[in-house]
Design a protein around this motif. Structure first.
Motif, PDB file in Angstrom:
ATOM      1  N   LEU A  82      17.637  10.835 115.305  1.00 28.03           N
ATOM      2  CA  LEU A  82      18.564  10.989 114.174  1.00 28.03           C
ATOM      3  C   LEU A  82      19.864  10.245 114.479  1.00 28.03           C
ATOM      4  CD1 LEU A  82      18.259  14.812 113.255  1.00 28.03           C
ATOM      5  CD2 LEU A  82      17.379  12.887 111.940  1.00 28.03           C
ATOM      6  N   GLN A  83      20.366  10.467 115.706  1.00 32.87           N
ATOM      7  CA  GLN A  83      21.641   9.860 116.094  1.00 32.87           C
ATOM      8  C   GLN A  83      21.634   8.350 115.950  1.00 32.87           C
ATOM      9  OE1 GLN A  83      24.474  11.073 119.370  1.00 32.87           O
ATOM     10  NE2 GLN A  83      22.614  12.144 119.979  1.00 32.87           N
ATOM     11  N   GLN A 125      13.796  20.938 107.588  1.00 35.27           N
ATOM     12  CA  GLN A 125      14.755  22.021 107.282  1.00 35.27           C
ATOM     13  C   GLN A 125      15.694  22.238 108.460  1.00 35.27           C
ATOM     14  OE1 GLN A 125      12.745  25.582 106.017  1.00 35.27           O
ATOM     15  NE2 GLN A 125      12.082  24.688 104.074  1.00 35.27           N
ATOM     16  N   LEU A 126      15.119  22.252 109.671  1.00 35.52           N
ATOM     17  CA  LEU A 126      15.958  22.444 110.854  1.00 35.52           C
ATOM     18  C   LEU A 126      16.890  21.246 111.037  1.00 35.52           C
ATOM     19  CD1 LEU A 126      16.607  24.293 113.225  1.00 35.52           C
ATOM     20  CD2 LEU A 126      14.928  23.030 114.589  1.00 35.52           C
ATOM     21  N   ASP A 127      16.372  20.057 110.764  1.00 34.29           N
ATOM     22  CA  ASP A 127      17.207  18.858 110.872  1.00 34.29           C
ATOM     23  C   ASP A 127      18.386  18.930 109.910  1.00 34.29           C
ATOM     24  OD1 ASP A 127      15.457  18.060 112.731  1.00 34.29           O
ATOM     25  OD2 ASP A 127      14.682  16.304 111.651  1.00 34.29           O
ATOM     26  N   GLY A 128      18.164  19.539 108.754  1.00 35.31           N
ATOM     27  CA  GLY A 128      19.256  19.704 107.783  1.00 35.31           C
ATOM     28  C   GLY A 128      20.415  20.463 108.418  1.00 35.31           C
ATOM     29  N   VAL A 129      20.064  21.556 109.125  1.00 36.68           N
ATOM     30  CA  VAL A 129      21.099  22.355 109.801  1.00 36.68           C
ATOM     31  C   VAL A 129      21.760  21.534 110.913  1.00 36.68           C
ATOM     32  CG1 VAL A 129      21.539  24.410 111.187  1.00 36.68           C
ATOM     33  CG2 VAL A 129      19.877  24.517 109.330  1.00 36.68           C
ATOM     34  N   ILE A 130      20.932  20.869 111.703  1.00 32.73           N
ATOM     35  CA  ILE A 130      21.464  20.076 112.822  1.00 32.73           C
ATOM     36  C   ILE A 130      22.384  18.966 112.290  1.00 32.73           C
ATOM     37  CG2 ILE A 130      20.856  18.537 114.731  1.00 32.73           C
ATOM     38  CD1 ILE A 130      18.259  20.212 115.060  1.00 32.73           C
ATOM     39  N   LEU A 131      21.965  18.336 111.181  1.00 29.90           N
ATOM     40  CA  LEU A 131      22.782  17.262 110.615  1.00 29.90           C
ATOM     41  C   LEU A 131      24.111  17.802 110.090  1.00 29.90           C
ATOM     42  CD1 LEU A 131      20.003  15.188 108.862  1.00 29.90           C
ATOM     43  CD2 LEU A 131      21.513  14.369 110.686  1.00 29.90           C
ATOM     44  N   HIS A 132      24.074  19.018 109.540  1.00 31.18           N
ATOM     45  CA  HIS A 132      25.328  19.649 109.104  1.00 31.18           C
ATOM     46  C   HIS A 132      26.245  19.811 110.327  1.00 31.18           C
ATOM     47  CE1 HIS A 132      27.968  22.674 107.108  1.00 31.18           C
ATOM     48  NE2 HIS A 132      27.986  23.200 108.325  1.00 31.18           N
ATOM     49  N   GLU A 133      25.693  20.303 111.417  1.00 29.65           N
ATOM     50  CA  GLU A 133      26.508  20.473 112.630  1.00 29.65           C
ATOM     51  C   GLU A 133      26.965  19.120 113.180  1.00 29.65           C
ATOM     52  OE1 GLU A 133      27.673  23.280 113.308  1.00 29.65           O
ATOM     53  OE2 GLU A 133      26.343  24.396 111.976  1.00 29.65           O
ATOM     54  N   MET A 134      26.109  18.102 113.047  1.00 37.01           N
ATOM     55  CA  MET A 134      26.513  16.761 113.485  1.00 37.01           C
ATOM     56  C   MET A 134      27.679  16.258 112.629  1.00 37.01           C
ATOM     57  SD  MET A 134      22.814  15.118 114.376  1.00 37.01           S
ATOM     58  CE  MET A 134      23.142  13.598 115.236  1.00 37.01           C
ATOM     59  N   GLY A 135      27.702  16.696 111.378  1.00 37.03           N
ATOM     60  CA  GLY A 135      28.835  16.363 110.502  1.00 37.03           C
ATOM     61  C   GLY A 135      30.125  16.917 111.075  1.00 37.03           C
ATOM     62  N   GLN A 164      24.041  13.072 102.939  1.00 43.21           N
ATOM     63  CA  GLN A 164      23.900  11.611 102.988  1.00 43.21           C
ATOM     64  C   GLN A 164      22.887  11.198 104.048  1.00 43.21           C
ATOM     65  OE1 GLN A 164      25.042   9.822 100.600  1.00 43.21           O
ATOM     66  NE2 GLN A 164      26.100  11.638  99.806  1.00 43.21           N
ATOM     67  N   ALA A 165      22.965  11.883 105.211  1.00 45.75           N
ATOM     68  CA  ALA A 165      22.046  11.554 106.301  1.00 45.75           C
ATOM     69  C   ALA A 165      20.605  11.883 105.912  1.00 45.75           C
ATOM     70  CB  ALA A 165      22.442  12.322 107.563  1.00 45.75           C
ATOM     71  N   MET A 166      20.414  13.053 105.259  1.00 43.41           N
ATOM     72  CA  MET A 166      19.068  13.458 104.819  1.00 43.41           C
ATOM     73  C   MET A 166      18.502  12.434 103.840  1.00 43.41           C
ATOM     74  SD  MET A 166      17.994  16.389 106.202  1.00 43.41           S
ATOM     75  CE  MET A 166      16.741  17.065 105.133  1.00 43.41           C
ATOM     76  N   LEU A 167      19.360  12.007 102.899  1.00 43.38           N
ATOM     77  CA  LEU A 167      18.917  11.044 101.898  1.00 43.38           C
ATOM     78  C   LEU A 167      18.538   9.726 102.557  1.00 43.38           C
ATOM     79  CD1 LEU A 167      21.449  11.736  98.992  1.00 43.38           C
ATOM     80  CD2 LEU A 167      18.994  12.258  99.029  1.00 43.38           C
ATOM     81  N   LYS A 168      19.338   9.343 103.552  1.00 44.33           N
ATOM     82  CA  LYS A 168      19.092   8.061 104.219  1.00 44.33           C
ATOM     83  C   LYS A 168      17.807   8.132 105.054  1.00 44.33           C
ATOM     84  CE  LYS A 168      21.170   4.723 107.295  1.00 44.33           C
ATOM     85  NZ  LYS A 168      21.707   4.694 108.625  1.00 44.33           N
ATOM     86  N   ILE A 169      17.665   9.231 105.808  1.00 40.31           N
ATOM     87  CA  ILE A 169      16.547   9.320 106.751  1.00 40.31           C
ATOM     88  C   ILE A 169      15.265   9.815 106.088  1.00 40.31           C
ATOM     89  CG2 ILE A 169      15.779  10.364 108.936  1.00 40.31           C
ATOM     90  CD1 ILE A 169      18.863  10.501 109.639  1.00 40.31           C
ATOM     91  N   TYR A 170      15.397  10.871 105.269  1.00 41.24           N
ATOM     92  CA  TYR A 170      14.186  11.473 104.673  1.00 41.24           C
ATOM     93  C   TYR A 170      14.069  11.222 103.168  1.00 41.24           C
ATOM     94  CZ  TYR A 170      13.994  13.999 109.112  1.00 41.24           C
ATOM     95  OH  TYR A 170      13.942  14.325 110.430  1.00 41.24           O
ATOM     96  N   THR A 188      15.421  12.593 100.825  1.00 40.19           N
ATOM     97  CA  THR A 188      15.589  13.806 100.018  1.00 40.19           C
ATOM     98  C   THR A 188      16.471  14.800 100.773  1.00 40.19           C
ATOM     99  OG1 THR A 188      14.505  15.739  99.070  1.00 40.19           O
ATOM    100  CG2 THR A 188      13.411  14.745 100.953  1.00 40.19           C
ATOM    101  N   SER A 189      17.261  15.556 100.014  1.00 43.56           N
ATOM    102  CA  SER A 189      18.070  16.599 100.666  1.00 43.56           C
ATOM    103  C   SER A 189      17.516  17.980 100.307  1.00 43.56           C
ATOM    104  CB  SER A 189      19.545  16.472 100.254  1.00 43.56           C
ATOM    105  OG  SER A 189      19.655  16.475  98.849  1.00 43.56           O
ATOM    106  N   GLU A 190      16.359  17.993  99.659  1.00 37.06           N
ATOM    107  CA  GLU A 190      15.739  19.258  99.254  1.00 37.06           C
ATOM    108  C   GLU A 190      15.484  20.208 100.439  1.00 37.06           C
ATOM    109  OE1 GLU A 190      15.404  20.686  96.381  1.00 37.06           O
ATOM    110  OE2 GLU A 190      14.288  22.379  97.228  1.00 37.06           O
ATOM    111  N   PRO A 191      15.023  19.705 101.607  1.00 38.98           N
ATOM    112  CA  PRO A 191      14.795  20.637 102.720  1.00 38.98           C
ATOM    113  C   PRO A 191      16.058  21.416 103.102  1.00 38.98           C
ATOM    114  CG  PRO A 191      13.778  18.526 103.213  1.00 38.98           C
ATOM    115  CD  PRO A 191      14.584  18.329 101.956  1.00 38.98           C
ATOM    116  N   MET A 192      17.224  20.787 102.930  1.00 38.60           N
ATOM    117  CA  MET A 192      18.483  21.491 103.231  1.00 38.60           C
ATOM    118  C   MET A 192      18.713  22.617 102.251  1.00 38.60           C
ATOM    119  SD  MET A 192      21.731  19.299 104.435  1.00 38.60           S
ATOM    120  CE  MET A 192      22.706  20.706 104.885  1.00 38.60           C
TER     121      MET A 192
END
Ligand SMILES: [Zn+2]
Length: 332
Positions: free
Chosen positions: A167-168, A213-223, A284-290, A292-296
């Motif tokens: 992800l990073q 879904q877990l990545d959504g949380v991790i990406l929020h924390e990365m924010g 933004q990260a979810m949209l770029k990588i996956y 979709t941001s639906e899992p979040m």
């Protein structure tokens, strides 16, 4: 120094043009340039100056002197221990007082609301990198007193860490290398520490129904890591503690408060704006990588269903409420 005005002789109503000499030990009263009375300053009686009414200067033998302008005898009033006219005028000006109070409160509020965050934003960026790393370590040490060792299998932990590394690589450069730590606790929560460490608690990892879904949380924390929210918030709360302590004069608790600030922030959470910013980063990260941001949004739903929450962790705290966050995740 001579002050001009009018004088009234004892028991007579006639008036003469007069002046008093207030430069020497003796105060001398001249009526039509003729010395008519003199006395020591101590023997002199001065009436109170009310509003614009002239002050009456009474001599012990009955002579009364009234200056043309009260301000000319300001020094006498002050010597008598009365407040100077200028101060009296300001004091009696209610509007000026009100405006000053409002101004002071507004300045304090602005300083608290905007000044401290503004300063903290830059201060957090100016700190050498090892400061946030050190502070993060110390906070985790303290938090570890309430946490237990994670029960997430080592293999799964490895897989999550490997995914975070991937992800990073697809995200804008982080100010600190992101490091994932696993701990066990009763609450489904995750949080970012100053210095780039993200702590995932077992119930949260177990709650996620998919990697995304877990990545959504991790990406929020990365924010939060990306925007250095934790350090900014820490500088903010330490500064507020120092300002409050210096205003109240109680400086004894400052150091103690600064040490406790880290744990305090972990409990009280970040600001609404910071949560929104982290959500946006993740979206933004979810949209770029996956794409979709639906899992979040789905992860938010799962968290909302968690009823047994005693504490209000980062994800569930007062910050932008859940419906708002879910909605913003689903917005195109
Ligand atoms: Zn957050």
């Amino acid at each position: 120094m001579r002050v001009t005005g009018a004088a009234y002789p004892p028991r007579l109503s006639q008036r003469c043009t007069a002046d008093i000499d207030i430069s020497g030990e003796q105060i001398e009263l001249y009526c039509d340039n003729e010395l008519v009375s003199q006395t020591s300053f101590e023997q002199l009686t001065l009436s109170d100056s009310v509003g614009n009414l002239p002050v009456r200067v009474s001599f012990p033998d009955g002579w009364v002197f009234v200056p043309e302008q009260n301000k000319d005898i300001d020094c006498l009033l002050q010597k008598k221990g009365r407040k100077s006219l200028r101060i009296r005028k300001i004091e009696s000006n209610l509007w000026l007082i009100l405006v000053s109070i409002i101004f002071c409160v507004a300045m304090l509020f602005a300083g608290y609301r905007y000044g401290i965050p503004w300063f903290s934003h830059y201060a957090a960026r100016m700190l050498p990198e090892r400061v946030p790393a050190f502070v993060g370590e110390k906070i985790l040490e303290q938090l570890d007193e309430q946490f237990e060792t994670s029960h997430i299998p080592a293999k799964q932990q490895q897989a999550i860490r490997a995914r975070v590394d991937l992800l990073q690589q697809q995200l804008p450069p982080m100010p600190f290398p992101v490091k994932i730590e696993f701990r066990d606790s009763e609450i489904a929560n995750a949080f970012a520490l100053p210095g780039g460490t993200i702590v995932l608690l077992d119930p949260l990892v177990e709650l996620a129904e998919s990697d995304q879904q877990l990545d959504g949380v991790i990406l929020h924390e990365m924010g939060h890591v990306y925007h250095r929210h934790m350090m900014t918030r820490l500088v903010e709360s330490s500064l507020t503690a120092v300002v409050v302590a210096s205003l109240t004069g109680d400086t004894s608790g400052v150091v103690h408060q600064m040490i406790g600030a880290g744990v305090f922030v972990m409990n009280t959470g970040l600001s609404r704006d910071m949560e929104r910013q982290a959500d946006q980063f993740a979206k933004q990260a979810m949209l770029k990588i996956y794409h979709t941001s639906e899992p979040m949004a789905a992860m938010f739903e799962l968290l909302r269903q968690q009823r047994h929450i005693q504490h209000m962790p980062d994800w569930l705290s007062s910050h932008p409420n859940f419906s708002e966050r879910i909605e913003s995740m689903r917005q195109p």
